[in-house]
Design a protein around this motif. Structure first.
Motif, mmCIF file in Angstrom:
data_model
loop_
_atom_site.group_PDB
_atom_site.id
_atom_site.type_symbol
_atom_site.label_atom_id
_atom_site.label_comp_id
_atom_site.label_asym_id
_atom_site.label_seq_id
_atom_site.Cartn_x
_atom_site.Cartn_y
_atom_site.Cartn_z
ATOM 1 N N GLU A 35 -3.914 -4.857 -19.925
ATOM 2 C CA GLU A 35 -4.201 -5.759 -18.502
ATOM 3 C C GLU A 35 -3.357 -5.531 -17.212
ATOM 4 O O GLU A 35 -3.820 -5.204 -16.274
ATOM 5 N N VAL A 36 -1.959 -5.401 -17.795
ATOM 6 C CA VAL A 36 -0.942 -4.882 -16.522
ATOM 7 C C VAL A 36 -1.449 -3.646 -16.024
ATOM 8 O O VAL A 36 -1.475 -3.395 -14.734
ATOM 9 N N ALA A 37 -1.800 -2.618 -17.019
ATOM 10 C CA ALA A 37 -2.081 -1.217 -16.491
ATOM 11 C C ALA A 37 -3.453 -1.418 -15.544
ATOM 12 O O ALA A 37 -3.403 -0.781 -14.530
ATOM 13 N N ASP A 38 -4.272 -2.132 -15.885
ATOM 14 C CA ASP A 38 -5.642 -2.042 -15.337
ATOM 15 C C ASP A 38 -5.251 -2.941 -13.853
ATOM 16 O O ASP A 38 -5.801 -2.718 -12.779
ATOM 17 N N ALA A 39 -4.242 -4.139 -13.747
ATOM 18 C CA ALA A 39 -4.034 -4.698 -12.760
ATOM 19 C C ALA A 39 -3.287 -3.752 -11.598
ATOM 20 O O ALA A 39 -3.744 -3.632 -10.453
ATOM 21 N N GLU A 40 -2.633 -3.013 -12.245
ATOM 22 C CA GLU A 40 -1.969 -1.951 -11.441
ATOM 23 C C GLU A 40 -2.859 -0.817 -10.693
ATOM 24 O O GLU A 40 -2.935 -0.447 -9.695
ATOM 25 N N ALA A 41 -3.892 -0.561 -11.565
ATOM 26 C CA ALA A 41 -4.980 0.467 -11.359
ATOM 27 C C ALA A 41 -5.816 -0.197 -10.263
ATOM 28 O O ALA A 41 -6.030 0.549 -9.347
ATOM 29 N N ASP A 42 -6.217 -1.490 -10.446
ATOM 30 C CA ASP A 42 -6.950 -2.315 -9.326
ATOM 31 C C ASP A 42 -6.067 -2.195 -8.078
ATOM 32 O O ASP A 42 -6.893 -2.003 -7.110
ATOM 33 N N ALA A 43 -4.983 -2.542 -8.212
ATOM 34 C CA ALA A 43 -4.028 -2.606 -6.906
ATOM 35 C C ALA A 43 -4.147 -1.433 -6.055
ATOM 36 O O ALA A 43 -4.391 -1.190 -5.044
ATOM 37 N N ARG A 44 -3.833 -0.430 -7.060
ATOM 38 C CA ARG A 44 -3.871 1.187 -6.231
ATOM 39 C C ARG A 44 -5.257 1.352 -5.703
ATOM 40 O O ARG A 44 -5.256 1.960 -4.858
ATOM 41 N N ALA A 45 -6.367 0.925 -6.503
ATOM 42 C CA ALA A 45 -7.682 1.381 -6.009
ATOM 43 C C ALA A 45 -7.850 0.770 -4.527
ATOM 44 O O ALA A 45 -8.629 1.175 -3.698
ATOM 45 N N ILE A 46 -7.305 -0.773 -4.729
ATOM 46 C CA ILE A 46 -7.671 -1.604 -3.524
ATOM 47 C C ILE A 46 -6.825 -0.953 -2.471
ATOM 48 O O ILE A 46 -7.464 -0.747 -0.950
ATOM 49 N N THR A 47 -5.620 -0.421 -2.501
ATOM 50 C CA THR A 47 -4.761 -0.032 -1.351
ATOM 51 C C THR A 47 -5.420 1.353 -1.062
ATOM 52 O O THR A 47 -5.669 1.502 0.197
ATOM 53 N N ARG A 48 -6.054 2.201 -2.010
ATOM 54 C CA ARG A 48 -6.617 3.507 -1.586
ATOM 55 C C ARG A 48 -7.928 3.118 -0.912
ATOM 56 O O ARG A 48 -7.844 3.937 0.367
ATOM 57 N N HIS A 49 -8.491 2.074 -1.062
ATOM 58 C CA HIS A 49 -9.974 2.015 -0.343
ATOM 59 C C HIS A 49 -9.473 1.376 0.949
ATOM 60 O O HIS A 49 -10.034 1.686 2.021
ATOM 61 N N GLY A 50 -8.625 0.608 1.045
ATOM 62 C CA GLY A 50 -8.244 -0.152 2.373
ATOM 63 C C GLY A 50 -7.505 1.132 3.166
ATOM 64 O O GLY A 50 -7.946 1.130 4.208
ATOM 65 N N LEU A 51 -6.952 1.907 2.676
ATOM 66 C CA LEU A 51 -6.243 2.903 3.577
ATOM 67 C C LEU A 51 -7.252 4.054 3.940
ATOM 68 O O LEU A 51 -7.407 4.265 5.095
ATOM 69 N N THR A 52 -8.424 4.351 3.124
ATOM 70 C CA THR A 52 -9.372 5.137 3.363
ATOM 71 C C THR A 52 -10.082 4.563 4.478
ATOM 72 O O THR A 52 -10.705 5.177 5.441
ATOM 73 N N THR A 53 -10.684 3.179 4.490
ATOM 74 C CA THR A 53 -11.329 2.650 5.487
ATOM 75 C C THR A 53 -10.630 2.435 6.850
ATOM 76 O O THR A 53 -11.134 2.493 7.800
ATOM 77 N N ALA A 54 -9.288 2.248 6.884
ATOM 78 C CA ALA A 54 -8.602 2.171 7.965
ATOM 79 C C ALA A 54 -8.231 3.570 8.592
ATOM 80 O O ALA A 54 -7.746 3.534 9.755
ATOM 81 N N LEU A 55 -8.513 4.791 8.013
ATOM 82 C CA LEU A 55 -8.118 5.872 8.531
ATOM 83 C C LEU A 55 -8.762 6.323 9.837
ATOM 84 O O LEU A 55 -7.963 6.466 10.549
ATOM 85 N N PRO A 56 -9.838 6.183 9.918
ATOM 86 C CA PRO A 56 -10.539 6.550 11.441
ATOM 87 C C PRO A 56 -10.113 6.009 12.647
ATOM 88 O O PRO A 56 -9.660 6.327 13.574
ATOM 89 N N ALA A 57 -9.824 4.700 12.069
ATOM 90 C CA ALA A 57 -9.536 3.667 13.310
ATOM 91 C C ALA A 57 -7.815 3.949 13.787
ATOM 92 O O ALA A 57 -7.545 3.985 14.881
ATOM 93 N N ALA A 58 -7.152 4.355 12.868
ATOM 94 C CA ALA A 58 -5.721 4.656 12.626
ATOM 95 C C ALA A 58 -5.607 5.763 13.839
ATOM 96 O O ALA A 58 -4.624 5.894 14.507
ATOM 97 N N LEU A 59 -6.532 6.805 13.605
ATOM 98 C CA LEU A 59 -6.487 7.994 14.433
ATOM 99 C C LEU A 59 -6.616 7.535 16.073
ATOM 100 O O LEU A 59 -6.041 7.864 16.940
ATOM 101 N N ASP A 60 -7.756 6.611 16.291
ATOM 102 C CA ASP A 60 -7.968 5.995 17.530
ATOM 103 C C ASP A 60 -6.975 5.416 18.072
ATOM 104 O O ASP A 60 -6.618 5.324 19.336
ATOM 105 N N ARG A 61 -6.169 4.645 17.255
ATOM 106 C CA ARG A 61 -5.032 3.517 17.729
ATOM 107 C C ARG A 61 -3.821 4.201 17.899
ATOM 108 O O ARG A 61 -3.003 3.650 18.370
ATOM 109 N N GLY A 62 -3.827 5.529 17.401
ATOM 110 C CA GLY A 62 -2.590 6.506 17.781
ATOM 111 C C GLY A 62 -1.457 5.966 16.552
ATOM 112 O O GLY A 62 -0.234 5.900 16.945
#
Ligand code: C2E
Ligand code: CA
Ligand code: CA
Ligand code: CA
Length: 284
Positions: A10-37
């Motif tokens: 369960e712990v491993a899954d929770a960590e994997a989930d957290a990583r996946a969420i962060t990864r997903h969040g970072l991925t979707t934030a990338l294009p705007a991050a370039l525009d925002r400097g």
């Protein structure tokens, strides 16, 4: 034991989930991050081992994320490569770095021009606009091509066919240096080096780690000695990464390495810092 195992999962899954969420969040934030400097570049000095002068710097990109703070490239470059954002991001890094090198040159009256090294992702190599973009960026900034070095990892060029090498050859013909980054980690055929339009080998940090103490690990010494003599016989310069101690620097200098980079000299930092380090050299 069964329930403990279950908890671990369960712990491993929770960590994997957290990583996946962060990864997903970072991925979707990338294009705007370039525009925002939100990206910025730190520069780490490249030091000539023979005379200790600063000859230039490697550009290393960072992301100042509004929630997560400063993120290193290992956190977001792989995501940018997967989504294709690496092409505009890489172009932005190149443009900033080339302009910065021009600014250093204009302010720096010292021991010859300061150069800049920029990392190229394999995705940029296969992008058809690479050569044209690079020419335009250099012209806009008024920087000579020989003040630019493009770093490509050894693994990106393993088994490279002519289509991949063609843009690199064109860049090299213009006077831009190509460096083979992380050299020694990719198990490439050494004879293969002759085929590549490469001027510099950047020896991976794993090789210099055995030299932090004096005397160094004799096997590491032999390997580095062999690589340096091979490189020099092919007219390639050798840059060593990850130099953290004076003992390492001294042993690598004795082995004939040309240029060094690492915390012993300076951590990556803002562009003004490089100017100060180079100026100290120039005035003694
Ligand atoms: P790299 O090209 O091998 O860059 C060297 C890395 O080693 C940098 O990590 C640098 O901060 C670190 N380093 C320098 N001196 C020392 C030392 O003495 N000891 C230790 N332990 N480490 C040292 P950084 O900045 O986290 O960059 C990681 C990787 O991200 C780079 O590895 C490069 O592959 C990639 N990268 C950075 N900027 C860019 C970029 O603009 N474009 C692309 N495509 N990749 C980039
Ligand atoms: Ca590099
Ligand atoms: Ca490297
Ligand atoms: Ca590396």
């Amino acid at each position: 034991a069964k329930s403990a195992g279950g908890n671990r999962y369960e712990v491993a899954d929770a960590e994997a989930d957290a990583r996946a969420i962060t990864r997903h969040g970072l991925t979707t934030a990338l294009p705007a991050a370039l525009d925002r400097g939100e990206f910025f570049i730190e520069y780490q000095p490249l030091v000539h081992l023979g005379d200790g002068t600063v000859r230039g710097a490697e550009a290393l990109v960072r992301w100042l994320h509004p929630q997560h703070g400063v993120l290193g490239p290992d956190r977001f470059i792989p995501l940018a490569e997967r989504t294709g954002l690496i092409v505009p991001l890489g172009r932005w890094v190149l443009e900033q770095s080339v302009r910065q090198a021009r600014a250093w040159q204009q302010r720096h009256g010292g021991t010859g021009p300061l150069r800049v090294n920029v990392n190229l992702s394999p995705c940029q190599l296969t992008h058809p606009g690479l050569v044209q973009d690079t020419v335009e960026i250099l012209e806009r900034a008024g920087l000579e091509p020989d003040a630019l070095c493009l770093e490509v990892t050894e693994s990106a060029l393993i088994g490279a066919d002519d289509d991949l090498l063609k843009p690199l050859r064109r860049l090299a013909e213009m006077g831009i240096d190509i460096a083979l980054d992380d050299f020694g980690t990719g198990y490439s055929n050494l004879a293969n080096l002759r085929r590549l339009p490469v001027r510099v080998l950047k020896l991976d940090r794993s090789f210099t780690q055995g030299m932090q103490q004096f005397p160094a690990d004799p096997v590491d010494l032999k390997i580095v000695e062999g690589i340096v003599s091979l490189a020099h016989s092919l007219d390639l310069a050798v840059t060593v990464e990850g130099v953290e101690t004076g003992a390492q620097a001294e042993q690598l200098r004795i082995l004939g390495c040309d240029t060094a980079q690492g915390w012993y000299y300076a951590r990556p930092g803002p562009p003004e810092r490089l100017h100060e380090l180079a100026l100290v050299d120039a005035t003694g």
